[in-house]
Scaffold this motif. Structure first.
Motif, short mmCIF file in Angstrom:
data_model
loop_
_atom_site.label_atom_id
_atom_site.label_comp_id
_atom_site.label_asym_id
_atom_site.label_seq_id
_atom_site.Cartn_x
_atom_site.Cartn_y
_atom_site.Cartn_z
N ARG A 488 0.84 -1.20 0.00
CA ARG A 488 0.00 0.00 0.00
C ARG A 488 0.87 1.25 0.00
O ARG A 488 1.96 1.26 0.57
N VAL A 489 0.37 2.28 -0.65
CA VAL A 489 1.01 3.60 -0.62
C VAL A 489 -0.02 4.61 -0.13
O VAL A 489 -1.15 4.65 -0.63
N THR A 490 0.36 5.38 0.86
CA THR A 490 -0.48 6.47 1.37
C THR A 490 0.25 7.78 1.16
O THR A 490 1.38 7.95 1.61
N VAL A 491 -0.38 8.70 0.43
CA VAL A 491 0.21 10.01 0.17
C VAL A 491 -0.36 11.00 1.17
O VAL A 491 -1.58 11.19 1.25
N ILE A 514 -4.46 10.29 -0.51
CA ILE A 514 -4.97 9.06 -1.12
C ILE A 514 -4.32 7.86 -0.46
O ILE A 514 -3.14 7.90 -0.09
N GLU A 515 -5.09 6.81 -0.26
CA GLU A 515 -4.57 5.49 0.15
C GLU A 515 -4.81 4.54 -1.02
O GLU A 515 -5.94 4.41 -1.49
N TYR A 516 -3.75 3.85 -1.42
CA TYR A 516 -3.81 3.08 -2.66
C TYR A 516 -3.27 1.68 -2.44
O TYR A 516 -2.17 1.51 -1.91
N ASP A 517 -4.06 0.68 -2.84
CA ASP A 517 -3.64 -0.72 -2.74
C ASP A 517 -2.84 -1.06 -4.00
O ASP A 517 -3.38 -1.05 -5.11
N THR A 522 -6.25 -0.22 -6.67
CA THR A 522 -7.51 0.44 -6.33
C THR A 522 -7.31 1.35 -5.14
O THR A 522 -6.38 1.17 -4.34
N VAL A 523 -8.19 2.33 -5.01
CA VAL A 523 -8.17 3.23 -3.86
C VAL A 523 -8.78 2.51 -2.68
O VAL A 523 -9.83 1.87 -2.79
N VAL A 524 -8.11 2.59 -1.54
CA VAL A 524 -8.60 1.93 -0.33
C VAL A 524 -9.75 2.74 0.27
O VAL A 524 -9.63 3.95 0.42
#
Length: 524
Positions: A488-491, A514-517, A522-524
């Protein structure tokens, strides 16, 4: 009318008009003198615009994969879903491959060089303009007001005879005018005045610029200040003086630049150019200083160039190529050869008519450009609704609100945190440890001003395609840095109130953009 005949009313009226026209000659001469441009200044404008274009291409090329290819943060699938008003305007959007973008950049560079040396000036300038429009349309998220001003000024400048001096065109032609006055030069002189006046009016709507406080607030924005800006930020009295000086230049541009002639106009132009060069050393505002400097060059009068010429060594000018040394370029342009052949075949009247028609068409077009500048500039500052028939994103480009009405009292930077499969977290940009502390110099958080603008678009898009494209790219960046699986990446956006008084009154706050899987994209 025969001798002794009584003049008709029409004859008397024509005589009155002739007398009035004769009496207004001194006024007309003064007006003409203020819109007359030395052709050496026009050549310098061409050179400045070409160098700015080359600088911009080189600057963008350093991050060409990131911003213009499918392997970067703004792939074509994101482009097709965002900024739909630019759909169909970008040749760069025909492919997301790196080689394709590199080829277009190289092509644009070649045309910029041709424009620089003044080869087929108007034609290569028009092609350069279209390639610039295409490049801007491919990724509007990295553009700021300086890019838009560059596009507008480039377009306006093409109406003037930029290839009249210091150009291959002039060498081939063998003659050059000393000065030019036309609707093209009027447009070129009026454009910066509209920019400055509109910005001054918009600043008047705020409560900091005319109070002398705005520049101190602007310089406290750590993401914008660089080099000299970091030094003068500690001198509030100096910033107040510079604040009022800048507002004076903006609001008095018509009086300082357009009204005087000769040496006084030259000194006024120096004052503006000095201010723009100071901006370049103090603030990271993109192409603004370069473009604004280019916009003032037409105000440099003959006395400047005559004085400068005395300090140019003769051996430099002796080395300039003559028309006979241009090789294949020595031949007259194809249209000149065509007209010569037509004249030889007895079509002299048709050729003369075609040339007269072309000059008339250029005059009409120059007049329309002047009207466009004035109408849309006035509509912007008056906040008037433009009729639907002419209200278009690609026409209404006369809105100039840099740091208006007030500069921002806070700044921000972004942290992309990547969570790995083993449970640890890293900074996705470089693979290092994640820290939410305030950086010593927030401007270092962005590689270039285009990265700052792009992340503003990521923030504004939130769950949109731009944010998702950036997060997906960060997933790949983190994986490349670690070789591990990234889940996961969280900006995060970090927001800090500017230390206007020299000290921070609060700690930065954190917001999730944004939290991104990464595995499911997809957006979490």
């Amino acid at each position: 009318m025969q001798h002794g005949d009584t003049p008709t009313p029409i004859d008397r009226f024509a005589g009155i008009l002739a007398q009035l026209w004769s009496r207004t000659a001194p006024v007309r001469d003064r007006v003409r003198a203020r819109f007359e441009v030395d052709t050496r200044s026009l050549a310098a404008v061409r050179i400045a615009l070409a160098l700015t274009l080359l600088f911009d291409l080189v600057h963008r090329a350093g991050h060409i994969e990131l911003f213009y290819t499918d392997a970067g943060a703004y792939p074509l699938r994101a482009f097709e879903l965002t900024y739909t008003q630019y759909n169909g305007l970008s040749i760069h959007a025909l492919s997301g491959d790196l080689w394709f973008q590199q080829a277009l950049f190289a092509c644009a560079g070649l045309f910029a060089i041709a424009f620089l040396v003044g080869y087929r000036t108007r034609l290569v300038g028009a092609v350069s303009f279209l390639l610039m429009v295409s490049l801007h349309a491919r990724n509007p998220a990295v553009l700021n007001g300086g890019d838009r001003l560059f596009l507008v000024l480039f377009f306006v400048a093409l109406v003037a005879p930029l290839g009249e001096r210091w150009s291959i065109d002039a060498r081939r032609r063998g003659t050059a005018r000393a000065t030019v006055v036309s609707f093209g030069t009027v447009a070129l002189l009026v454009q910066p005045l509209v920019v400055f006046s509109a910005n001054a009016i918009k600043k008047h709507a705020g409560d900091t610029w005319y109070a002398g406080e705005a520049l101190q607030i602007a310089m406290a924005n750590d993401t914008m200040t660089i080099f000299l800006g970091n030094v003068i930020a500690d001198y509030p009295t100096l910033l107040t003086a510079l604040n009022y000086g800048w507002v004076t230049l903006l609001s008095g541009s018509v009086l300082f630049l357009l009204v005087p002639v000769g040496r006084i106009r030259m000194l006024a132009a120096f004052a503006y150019i000095g201010a723009f060069l100071g901006m370049a050393t103090a603030m990271t505002v993109g192409l603004f200083p370069l473009v604004l400097t280019a916009s003032i060059i037409p105000y440099l009068p003959a006395v400047f160039w005559d004085t400068a010429a005395r300090y140019v060594p003769a051996r430099w000018t002796d080395r300039l190529p003559s028309a006979t040394a241009l090789g294949p370029l020595d031949r007259p342009p194809v249209e000149h050869r065509l007209t010569a052949a037509l004249r030889a075949r007895g079509y002299d009247d048709a050729v003369s008519y075609a040339f007269a028609y072309g000059r008339s068409l250029l005059t009409v077009f120059g007049f329309m450009v002047v009207v466009w500048i004035l109408v849309f500039g006035a509509a912007d500052v008056a906040e008037a609704d433009v009729p639907d028939q002419i209200d278009h994103d690609h026409l209404d480009q006369q809105s100039w609100g840099l740091y208006a009405p007030n500069p921002s009292s806070s700044y921000s930077w972004y942290i992309p945190e990547a969570e790995l499969a083993n449970g640890s977290s890293i900074d996705a940009r470089d693979g290092g440890a994640v820290t939410f502390d305030r950086p010593p110099d927030a401007s270092d958080e962005y590689d270039t001003f285009r990265h700052r603008k792009f992340l503003q678009a990521v923030r504004d898009a939130e769950q949109g395609s731009i944010a998702q494209g950036y997060a997906d790219w960060m997933c790949r960046q983190a994986a490349d840095h670690t070789g591990a699986t990234v889940e996961r990446v969280t900006v995060y956006r970090m927001i800090q109130d500017s230390p206007v008084n020299g000290e921070f009154d609060s700690e930065p706050s954190r917001r999730t953009v944004i939290e991104y899987d990464c595995s499911t994209q997809t957006v979490v």
